[in-house]
Design a protein around this motif. Structure first.
Motif, PDB file in Angstrom:
ATOM      1  N   ALA A   1       0.819  -1.209   0.000  1.00  0.00           N
ATOM      2  CA  ALA A   1       0.000   0.000   0.000  1.00  0.00           C
ATOM      3  C   ALA A   1       0.849   1.254   0.000  1.00  0.00           C
ATOM      4  O   ALA A   1       0.528   2.246  -0.666  1.00  0.00           O
ATOM      5  CB  ALA A   1      -0.936  -0.008   1.201  1.00  0.00           C
ATOM      6  N   ALA A   2       1.946   1.236   0.738  1.00  0.00           N
ATOM      7  CA  ALA A   2       2.836   2.396   0.788  1.00  0.00           C
ATOM      8  C   ALA A   2       3.465   2.661  -0.575  1.00  0.00           C
ATOM      9  O   ALA A   2       3.537   3.803  -1.035  1.00  0.00           O
ATOM     10  CB  ALA A   2       3.923   2.173   1.834  1.00  0.00           C
ATOM     11  N   GLY A   3       3.903   1.600  -1.238  1.00  0.00           N
ATOM     12  CA  GLY A   3       4.521   1.769  -2.548  1.00  0.00           C
ATOM     13  C   GLY A   3       3.571   2.341  -3.570  1.00  0.00           C
ATOM     14  O   GLY A   3       3.973   3.088  -4.458  1.00  0.00           O
ATOM     15  N   GLY A   4       2.273   2.012  -3.454  1.00  0.00           N
ATOM     16  CA  GLY A   4       1.306   2.486  -4.422  1.00  0.00           C
ATOM     17  C   GLY A   4       0.665   3.808  -4.081  1.00  0.00           C
ATOM     18  O   GLY A   4      -0.051   4.374  -4.912  1.00  0.00           O
ATOM     19  N   SER A   5       0.906   4.325  -2.867  1.00  0.00           N
ATOM     20  CA  SER A   5       0.197   5.537  -2.462  1.00  0.00           C
ATOM     21  C   SER A   5       1.088   6.714  -2.095  1.00  0.00           C
ATOM     22  O   SER A   5       0.638   7.850  -2.136  1.00  0.00           O
ATOM     23  CB  SER A   5      -0.708   5.233  -1.262  1.00  0.00           C
ATOM     24  N   ILE A   6       2.350   6.451  -1.736  1.00  0.00           N
ATOM     25  CA  ILE A   6       3.199   7.556  -1.267  1.00  0.00           C
ATOM     26  C   ILE A   6       4.311   7.852  -2.269  1.00  0.00           C
ATOM     27  O   ILE A   6       4.202   8.763  -3.069  1.00  0.00           O
ATOM     28  CB  ILE A   6       3.792   7.253   0.127  1.00  0.00           C
ATOM     29  N   CYS A   7       5.376   7.097  -2.216  1.00  0.00           N
ATOM     30  CA  CYS A   7       6.482   7.424  -3.142  1.00  0.00           C
ATOM     31  C   CYS A   7       7.272   6.201  -3.560  1.00  0.00           C
ATOM     32  O   CYS A   7       8.491   6.157  -3.464  1.00  0.00           O
ATOM     33  CB  CYS A   7       7.399   8.488  -2.555  1.00  0.00           C
ATOM     34  N   GLY A   8       6.547   5.172  -3.998  1.00  0.00           N
ATOM     35  CA  GLY A   8       7.168   4.067  -4.688  1.00  0.00           C
ATOM     36  C   GLY A   8       8.185   3.257  -3.916  1.00  0.00           C
ATOM     37  O   GLY A   8       7.933   2.788  -2.806  1.00  0.00           O
ATOM     38  N   VAL A   9       9.360   3.091  -4.519  1.00  0.00           N
ATOM     39  CA  VAL A   9      10.403   2.229  -3.986  1.00  0.00           C
ATOM     40  C   VAL A   9      10.766   2.601  -2.558  1.00  0.00           C
ATOM     41  O   VAL A   9      10.829   1.749  -1.665  1.00  0.00           O
ATOM     42  CB  VAL A   9      11.654   2.287  -4.890  1.00  0.00           C
ATOM     43  N   SER A  10      11.018   3.869  -2.324  1.00  0.00           N
ATOM     44  CA  SER A  10      11.454   4.284  -0.994  1.00  0.00           C
ATOM     45  C   SER A  10      10.368   4.071   0.050  1.00  0.00           C
ATOM     46  O   SER A  10      10.649   3.771   1.205  1.00  0.00           O
ATOM     47  CB  SER A  10      11.867   5.759  -1.011  1.00  0.00           C
ATOM     48  N   ALA A  11       9.107   4.247  -0.342  1.00  0.00           N
ATOM     49  CA  ALA A  11       8.012   4.013   0.597  1.00  0.00           C
ATOM     50  C   ALA A  11       7.936   2.544   0.973  1.00  0.00           C
ATOM     51  O   ALA A  11       7.679   2.205   2.131  1.00  0.00           O
ATOM     52  CB  ALA A  11       6.692   4.483  -0.003  1.00  0.00           C
ATOM     53  N   CYS A  12       8.144   1.650   0.002  1.00  0.00           N
ATOM     54  CA  CYS A  12       8.177   0.219   0.312  1.00  0.00           C
ATOM     55  C   CYS A  12       9.266  -0.085   1.338  1.00  0.00           C
ATOM     56  O   CYS A  12       9.055  -0.831   2.297  1.00  0.00           O
ATOM     57  CB  CYS A  12       8.438  -0.592  -0.954  1.00  0.00           C
ATOM     58  N   ILE A  13      10.424   0.505   1.129  1.00  0.00           N
ATOM     59  CA  ILE A  13      11.551   0.262   2.023  1.00  0.00           C
ATOM     60  C   ILE A  13      11.280   0.841   3.408  1.00  0.00           C
ATOM     61  O   ILE A  13      11.465   0.185   4.432  1.00  0.00           O
ATOM     62  CB  ILE A  13      12.842   0.854   1.431  1.00  0.00           C
ATOM     63  N   ALA A  14      10.826   2.101   3.437  1.00  0.00           N
ATOM     64  CA  ALA A  14      10.600   2.776   4.712  1.00  0.00           C
ATOM     65  C   ALA A  14       9.471   2.131   5.506  1.00  0.00           C
ATOM     66  O   ALA A  14       9.610   1.842   6.697  1.00  0.00           O
ATOM     67  CB  ALA A  14      10.305   4.251   4.482  1.00  0.00           C
ATOM     68  N   LEU A  15       8.321   1.905   4.861  1.00  0.00           N
ATOM     69  CA  LEU A  15       7.184   1.305   5.549  1.00  0.00           C
ATOM     70  C   LEU A  15       7.452  -0.145   5.908  1.00  0.00           C
ATOM     71  O   LEU A  15       7.025  -0.627   6.966  1.00  0.00           O
ATOM     72  CB  LEU A  15       5.928   1.407   4.687  1.00  0.00           C
TER      73      LEU A  15
END
Length: 460
Positions: A226-240
């Protein structure tokens, strides 16, 4: 985007999902800060040269628009020393920063040399009048060439040191700040925040509930997707993924899905925007709402062929969506710790650190704002006519040229690290959940960018 470096946007990179330590050393060990130092350094150097009666134009060179190739030959014969100076500047900045961050200079230098040569060829082709008429912008050409090469040939592993996708695009975004007046950010900022919040919340909940309720995926996995698709992609996946303690393979799958849809959107969104006759500012806002990654979004916005599209995309994606990454990480860390891991609330687990929001905040955004503030302050010293006649060609123009080079480096790196076989190495459930998010995100972005806030974006 955030400060964790990936090998381009390569799926399954296997990096740690959470930075292991934070401190003063981040100032010289994290690429976000290096993007700030280098971007602001270029801006300040451009201003120093300008006030000294000179310009950085000799090291901010790019091929001119051409019809006959003899024009290109004459250009390079006259200015080959400028290109040599530009190469020395880039390789010095990126090699020193990469070495300090722990990358091998012996691998980076030959790899970047190859990257620079190919980028030069791409800029030449992209400056061809026929390519311009076909909307084949250099970033898109770089992406296509990179993907063709990486999927047709097996590239040496040591080249991954050079394919620093996030580093290049973050540096370019800081440079972009110098070309985006702060008054414009203030004017459109509230709209960008509101639109970004609506899109982020709706898309996040869609993907999360689809993943967990419809397809039975783990909640941490669903949050990462969900983070990757709603915030900022690759980095959101990593951070979340790090914030909720998702498995590394789940983070890698999230990255893969972001890459797949980001590449699709690079092609689809500009074509759809042009087919519907969208003004550039509105098209850029729609792309900023619908794209998942900064680098891919810049390619799509650049394909519109108007600076207004890049401006509105930046306001929507960087100002509106990217800066939410810290807050989203903190919120999900609290939920994961207090609801999903009840032992935490009983004092048996790891407590949520209030500094999480700062650790996850994309620091390069600060550089973007500072560059905009600096240039806005300088612009206040000139009348609009003087600004256009004097400051734009001597300062703004060269900075834009350097920005273009960093974006070409970015899209080549994406292409060279995108293997289609690797991107399909996962089950259908994560893909279905993410795709449902896309099915909601794109039309919602259209409604907000065109029907509700279109009068704002059209004036960008």
């Amino acid at each position: 985007m955030n400060g964790t470096q990936t090998a381009g946007m390569k799926a399954g990179a296997g990096m740690p999902a959470v930075p292991q330590s934070h401190g003063w050393s981040d100032l010289w060990k994290k690429e976000d800060y290096w993007a700030i130092w280098m971007g602001l350094g270029v801006v300040l150097a451009a201003l120093i040269f300008f006030y000294a009666g000179s310009s950085i134009k000799p090291i901010a060179v790019a091929p001119p628009t051409w019809v006959d190739f003899s024009e290109v030959s004459k250009h390079f014969a006259a200015k080959w020393t400028w290109y040599a100076g530009l190469y020395v500047l880039f390789i010095a900045l990126f090699t020193i920063s990469s070495a300090v961050m722990g990358f091998k200079a012996g691998e980076f230098i030959p790899g970047f040399t190859i990257l620079f040569i190919i980028s030069t060829v791409i800029l030449v082709v992209g400056s061809w009048k026929t390519a311009i008429d076909l909307n084949l912008e250099p970033p898109l050409l770089a992406l296509l060439l990179g993907m063709i090469v990486s999927n047709a040939f097996k590239l040496p592993k040591w080249l991954d040191t050079t394919f620093r996708t996030e580093f290049y695009v973050k540096t370019g975004i800081v440079l972009l700040g110098a070309t985006l007046p702060f008054t414009l950010i203030i004017q459109a900022g509230p709209v960008a925040f509101l639109q970004a919040t609506i899109v982020a919340v709706v898309t996040f909940l869609t993907i999360f509930f689809a993943a967990t309720r419809l397809f039975g995926l783990d909640r941490r996995f669903g949050a990462t997707l969900a983070a990757g698709g709603s915030i900022c992609g690759v980095s959101a996946c990593i951070a979340l993924g790090g914030a909720v303690k998702a498995k590394k393979e789940h983070v890698s799958i999230g990255i893969s899905l972001v890459v797949i849809w980001a590449i699709i959107m690079i092609i689809v969104l500009p074509l759809a925007a042009k087919a519907m006759g969208m003004p550039p500012g509105i098209a850029g806002a729609w792309i900023g709402t619908s794209e998942f990654a900064d680098a891919a979004g810049f390619a799509a916005a650049a394909a519109i062929g108007d600076e207004a599209a890049i401006r509105s995309f930046t306001l929507m994606k960087v100002v509106g969506r990217d800066i939410w990454i810290g807050l989203w990480s903190l919120i999900m860390a609290v939920i994961a710790c207090t609801v999903w891991e009840r032992s935490c609330s009983a004092g048996q687990g790891e407590k949520v650190n209030a500094m999480e929001i700062w650790w996850r905040f994309p620091k390069f955004v600060i550089g973007f704002f500072l560059a905009s503030l600096i240039m806005t302050f300088v612009a206040m010293q000139f009348s609009p006519a003087e600004f256009k006649k004097v400051l734009t060609p001597e300062v703004i123009g060269p900075i834009k040229t350097l920005r273009t080079w960093t974006f070409v480096f970015t899209f080549l790196s994406i292409g060279f690290t995108t293997r289609f076989r690797e991107l399909t190495a996962f089950g259908w459930k994560p893909l279905a959940a993410f795709t449902l998010g896309v099915a909601v995100n794109v039309p919602l972005g259209y409604i907000l960018s065109v029907l509700i806030f279109g009068h704002y974006w059209a004036k960008i």
